[in-house]
Scaffold this active site. Structure first.
Site, PDB file in Angstrom:
ATOM      1  CG  MET A  24      59.305 -11.009 -14.212  1.00  0.00           C
ATOM      2  SD  MET A  24      58.131  -9.733 -13.912  1.00  0.00           S
ATOM      3  CE  MET A  24      59.274  -8.215 -13.759  1.00  0.00           C
ATOM      4  CB  VAL A  25      60.990 -15.251 -19.585  1.00  0.00           C
ATOM      5  CG1 VAL A  25      61.268 -15.251 -21.185  1.00  0.00           C
ATOM      6  CG2 VAL A  25      61.584 -16.099 -18.929  1.00  0.00           C
ATOM      7  CB  CYS A 108      61.681 -21.672 -14.529  1.00  0.00           C
ATOM      8  SG  CYS A 108      60.847 -21.674 -15.821  1.00  0.00           S
ATOM      9  CG  ASN A 210      50.822 -15.232  -1.019  1.00  0.00           C
ATOM     10  OD1 ASN A 210      50.596 -15.606  -2.256  1.00  0.00           O
ATOM     11  ND2 ASN A 210      50.730 -15.922   0.028  1.00  0.00           N
ATOM     12  CD  GLU A 233      50.198 -12.639 -12.241  1.00  0.00           C
ATOM     13  OE1 GLU A 233      49.389 -12.922 -11.008  1.00  0.00           O
ATOM     14  OE2 GLU A 233      50.493 -13.511 -13.039  1.00  0.00           O
TER      15      GLU A 233
END
Length: 476
Positions: A24-25, A108, A210, A233
């Site tokens: 994750m950036v 990305c 998901n 996330e």
């Protein structure tokens, strides 16, 4: 040692990892990786690194990888974005001693990836990808892995994965969304695509998409047959996801801040993590005024304690009640974040253009009805301003790094590269006002014209402090 491949690499080097934290950036930095490992993560990726910058900038290497070496942070995979085989391999060779594998980002979907021509916008250039993977597989001492997004067609996705495997990819992470599924239009990830890829290849596969709780992890492993599950996330909103726990937000916030004190990182990273941890509290209808306390803007040492005191008071008041705002748990508990759609989450009146995709902005050109609000404001200030990409000035690029070069540079380079070249060659570049040769000549001339200092005379009899004999004086 011989380079391990496929399932042998996954089982021995990666320890058969099944719970994976995604690259994750600006978010999967060392402190966050260590926090995730403490709470069930078995494998972590670095943030995506730009291969070309990694090769040319020693400070970039030091800040993003070399200074973050930690024995607890293994196994670790370093991810690069690149679109040139030689540059990708050069960057990987500089990083391979600090990780267990090198990953090529092919997933990305953001606008910056389209501008830079990397990530998911390379998925149609199979010849280029095959050369990149093949060269890396031949040159590197560690395995090469890939993270991809799917095509709408399952058969094409399967052929895509098989091409990467044949080129030398030893582990494949499949995000079950297309490159168009992003921002407010993510939609559910397709586990059918992931299952088809897993059946078609003979290398380990990680599933991505998901994943909001530990139950989703188990269902994904069972439905897709993948060797591991990657979370992005879900991990940001609940770092204890892989433990199956939903702890109080302030517990993880304090633990993270303690790790940040041990392994410092930019304040912007910390602020973003705290905001995601406190997201449900900050958006809760019963806590509209609470964000004004600005927990992520106060000193870091007190941020966790501030939230802890506020939440403990609420816990005592709301004992026995149900969570508000349709949340499954109270807002001070770590829990999944469900991203709202464009209509559901938009607060703007209909007909007003909000954040736009890059393609639409490029197609807008100079037509005012298709310009974003920000572009319309610029147009009002300067009616002659145009947003047509074809009318933008074209700059010649530097021969070494690809940045715009100086128009009057004698080396045909940008200022950064010109400064290094002129210093090594002891030359001048008037275009960049670099005068290494002139300054050296002036220095030598000044030293040649400088008068030499005269040596002081030897000390006299009175200065020496001795009493010499007087010859022929007749005094005894």
């Amino acid at each position: 040692m011989p380079k391990l491949q496929g399932f042998e690499f996954w089982s021995r080097t990666l320890g058969g990892a099944r719970h994976v934290v995604a690259p994750m950036v600006d978010q999967s930095e060392l402190a966050w990786r260590l926090l995730s490992r403490r709470h069930g993560a078995q494998l972590c990726y670095t943030p995506m690194l730009h291969a070309q910058v990694f090769v040319r900038d020693a400070n970039y290497r030091e800040e993003n990888l070399y200074c973050e070496v930690c024995p607890e942070d293994r196994p670790l995979i370093v991810q690069f974005c690149a679109n040139d085989p030689e540059v990708f391999v050069r960057a990987a060779l500089l990083a391979q001693d600090y990780c267990d594998a090198i990953d090529l980002n092919l997933g990305c979907p953001q606008m910056i990836a389209k501008r830079g021509h990397y990530g998911a916008f390379l998925q149609e250039e199979w010849d280029l990808l095959e050369r990149m993977i093949l060269l890396a597989h031949e040159k590197l001492a560690v395995p090469i892995t890939c993270k991809i997004r799917v095509f709408p067609d399952i058969d094409k996705t399967v052929r895509y994965a098989q091409m990467l495997e044949k080129a030398g990819c030893q582990l494949l992470t499949v995000h079950g969304r297309t490159k168009e599924q992003k921002g407010p239009l993510p939609g559910p990830a397709s586990w059918d695509h992931i299952r088809a890829v897993r059946k078609a290849v003979s290398i380990p596969v990680f599933a991505n998409g998901n994943i909001q709780c530990l139950g989703d992890v188990e269902r994904c492993l069972q439905d897709t047959g993948a060797q591991g599950v990657m979370s992005a996330e879900g991990n940001l909103h609940n770092p204890a996801l892989f433990e199956g726990r939903s702890p109080a937000v302030w517990e993880l916030a304090e633990e993270y801040l303690e790790l940040v004190r041990q392994h410092p990182c930019p304040l912007s990273y910390v602020r973003a993590h705290l905001f995601k941890l406190w997201h449900h509290t900050c958006t809760s209808s019963s806590e509209r005024s609470w964000p004004r306390r600005r927990p992520w803007r106060t000193p870091l040492q007190s941020a966790g304690h501030l939230g802890c005191g506020a939440r403990q008071e609420d816990m005592a008041k709301l004992e026995g009640e149900k969570p508000a705002d349709g949340l499954p748990l109270f807002h001070w508990v770590c829990q999944p974040y469900v991203r709202s759609g464009p209509r559901e989450g938009s607060r703007e009146p209909s007909g007003v253009c909000s954040k736009r995709a890059l393609e639409e902005e490029e197609e807008a050109g100079g037509r005012p009805e298709l310009l974003s609000k920000k572009q319309q404001k610029k147009k009002l200030r300067n009616p002659h301003k145009t947003f047509d990409p074809s009318l933008k000035p074209k700059y010649a690029t530097c021969d070494q790094c690809g940045n715009p070069k100086g128009n009057r540079c004698v080396f045909n380079l940008c200022r950064g590269c010109c400064k290094k070249s002129a210093f090594k060659a002891l030359a001048d570049c008037p275009g960049h006002r670099l005068l290494f040769k002139t300054k050296l000549e002036k220095s030598l001339t000044w030293k040649g014209d400088r008068p030499k200092l005269q040596e002081p005379p030897p000390p006299g009899p009175e200065e020496s402090g001795s009493c010499p004999e007087v010859v022929g004086s007749g005094v005894a």
